[in-house]
Design a protein around this motif. Structure first.
Motif, PDB file in Angstrom:
ATOM      1  N   MET A   1      11.695  -2.685  -3.105  1.00 57.36           N
ATOM      2  CA  MET A   1      11.246  -3.382  -1.910  1.00 57.36           C
ATOM      3  C   MET A   1      11.139  -4.862  -2.241  1.00 57.36           C
ATOM      4  O   MET A   1      10.669  -5.239  -3.314  1.00 57.36           O
ATOM      5  N   LYS A   2      11.582  -5.687  -1.270  1.00 59.28           N
ATOM      6  CA  LYS A   2      11.444  -7.124  -1.468  1.00 59.28           C
ATOM      7  C   LYS A   2      10.805  -7.737  -0.234  1.00 59.28           C
ATOM      8  O   LYS A   2      10.890  -7.194   0.872  1.00 59.28           O
ATOM      9  N   ALA A   3      10.154  -8.884  -0.439  1.00 59.39           N
ATOM     10  CA  ALA A   3       9.505  -9.614   0.644  1.00 59.39           C
ATOM     11  C   ALA A   3      10.304 -10.874   0.940  1.00 59.39           C
ATOM     12  O   ALA A   3      10.706 -11.588   0.023  1.00 59.39           O
ATOM     13  N   ILE A   4      10.519 -11.122   2.226  1.00 58.95           N
ATOM     14  CA  ILE A   4      11.262 -12.302   2.652  1.00 58.95           C
ATOM     15  C   ILE A   4      10.395 -13.074   3.644  1.00 58.95           C
ATOM     16  O   ILE A   4       9.885 -12.493   4.609  1.00 58.95           O
ATOM     17  N   ALA A  12       4.298 -15.361   7.884  1.00 61.44           N
ATOM     18  CA  ALA A  12       4.848 -14.041   8.229  1.00 61.44           C
ATOM     19  C   ALA A  12       5.890 -13.635   7.192  1.00 61.44           C
ATOM     20  O   ALA A  12       6.570 -14.490   6.612  1.00 61.44           O
ATOM     21  N   PHE A  13       6.014 -12.333   6.967  1.00 64.35           N
ATOM     22  CA  PHE A  13       6.969 -11.799   5.993  1.00 64.35           C
ATOM     23  C   PHE A  13       7.637 -10.553   6.535  1.00 64.35           C
ATOM     24  O   PHE A  13       7.027  -9.787   7.278  1.00 64.35           O
ATOM     25  N   LEU A  14       8.885 -10.351   6.115  1.00 62.04           N
ATOM     26  CA  LEU A  14       9.573  -9.080   6.312  1.00 62.04           C
ATOM     27  C   LEU A  14       9.610  -8.383   4.957  1.00 62.04           C
ATOM     28  O   LEU A  14      10.017  -8.983   3.961  1.00 62.04           O
ATOM     29  N   PHE A  15       9.157  -7.152   4.927  1.00 56.19           N
ATOM     30  CA  PHE A  15       9.218  -6.351   3.707  1.00 56.19           C
ATOM     31  C   PHE A  15      10.386  -5.386   3.869  1.00 56.19           C
ATOM     32  O   PHE A  15      10.377  -4.541   4.770  1.00 56.19           O
ATOM     33  N   LEU A  16      11.401  -5.553   3.021  1.00 53.67           N
ATOM     34  CA  LEU A  16      12.622  -4.764   3.128  1.00 53.67           C
ATOM     35  C   LEU A  16      12.679  -3.727   2.014  1.00 53.67           C
ATOM     36  O   LEU A  16      12.830  -4.074   0.839  1.00 53.67           O
ATOM     37  N   ARG A  29      10.261   3.923   0.118  1.00 55.45           N
ATOM     38  CA  ARG A  29       8.868   3.487   0.064  1.00 55.45           C
ATOM     39  C   ARG A  29       8.686   2.465   1.172  1.00 55.45           C
ATOM     40  O   ARG A  29       9.411   1.482   1.246  1.00 55.45           O
ATOM     41  N   THR A  30       7.697   2.665   2.051  1.00 53.43           N
ATOM     42  CA  THR A  30       7.484   1.745   3.161  1.00 53.43           C
ATOM     43  C   THR A  30       6.300   0.801   2.931  1.00 53.43           C
ATOM     44  O   THR A  30       6.087  -0.116   3.721  1.00 53.43           O
ATOM     45  N   PHE A  31       5.528   1.024   1.872  1.00 52.37           N
ATOM     46  CA  PHE A  31       4.422   0.137   1.530  1.00 52.37           C
ATOM     47  C   PHE A  31       4.273   0.122   0.028  1.00 52.37           C
ATOM     48  O   PHE A  31       4.268   1.178  -0.603  1.00 52.37           O
ATOM     49  N   ASP A  32       4.165  -1.073  -0.537  1.00 59.93           N
ATOM     50  CA  ASP A  32       3.995  -1.219  -1.983  1.00 59.93           C
ATOM     51  C   ASP A  32       2.953  -2.308  -2.217  1.00 59.93           C
ATOM     52  O   ASP A  32       3.200  -3.485  -1.942  1.00 59.93           O
ATOM     53  N   ALA A  33       1.781  -1.914  -2.689  1.00 57.83           N
ATOM     54  CA  ALA A  33       0.673  -2.849  -2.872  1.00 57.83           C
ATOM     55  C   ALA A  33       1.055  -4.020  -3.775  1.00 57.83           C
ATOM     56  O   ALA A  33       0.659  -5.160  -3.516  1.00 57.83           O
TER      57      ALA A  33
END
Length: 187
Positions: A1-4, A12-16, A29-33
């Motif tokens: 997962m990466k954050a953009i 604001a961020f998009l987590f891909l 994985r839809t959420f990664d702390a």
């Protein structure tokens, strides 16, 4: 997962995520702390998860919380939505900017929306499930709604609206909401 980072909306961020697909379907994985933490957000701040199911053409929003606002993570877990964020933080460099996204169940991308931003979406598929994770318990007394068709915002909703709640349909203009917010802060 990466954050953009989302350039049009400060903070604001998009987590891909990276879905792994095979003949069975997919897993991701839809959420990664750790990823959330890496962009300066507290993953433990999110206290409630909710889901809405909408049919094609349904429009929900534009919604905002008064008081301290509400940060949220939004993901289309099934189907496809046209998602919109409006920055209403007067101290933000992106104040009054509008950004739109297509979120889909195929990508499972999650959008982080900072507190003080209005949010709405329209379902683009026959069924669209939208998941929300918010950073403080919901209090209906703090709900604020802005007209989805406000000419000042000129949001290009992709489909004719087939259904919306009475509250959303009767929402005041952005100008009226901003008068109320300013009045509320002074009072």
């Amino acid at each position: 997962m990466k954050a953009i980072e989302v350039p049009a909306i400060d903070g604001a961020f998009l987590f891909l995520p990276t879905p792994y697909a095979d003949e069975r379907g997919f897993f991701c994985r839809t959420f990664d702390a750790d990823v959330v933490r890496s962009v300066g957000l507290d993953p433990d701040a999110f206290v409630q998860d909710s889901v809405s199911r909408s049919v094609r053409g349904v429009l929900r929003g534009l919604h905002l919380r008064s008081g301290n606002g509400e940060a949220k993570l939004v993901r289309c877990s099934y189907g496809k939505i046209f998602d919109v964020v409006v920055d209403l933080r007067t101290d933000s460099p992106s104040y009054r900017n509008v950004a739109s996204f297509e979120l889909t169940g195929d990508t499972q991308a999650t959008l982080y929306i900072p507190a003080g931003c209005a949010h709405g979406f329209q379902a683009l598929t026959e069924t669209a499930d939208t998941s929300y994770r918010i950073d403080r318990p919901h209090d209906p007394a703090e709900d604020v709604t802005i007209a989805f068709d406000d000419p000042e915002l000129a949001i290009p909703w992709p489909l004719p609206v087939t259904s919306m709640s009475p509250r959303d349909r009767e929402a005041p203009s952005l100008a009226e909401v901003l008068k109320h917010v300013v009045k509320h802060k002074e009072g």
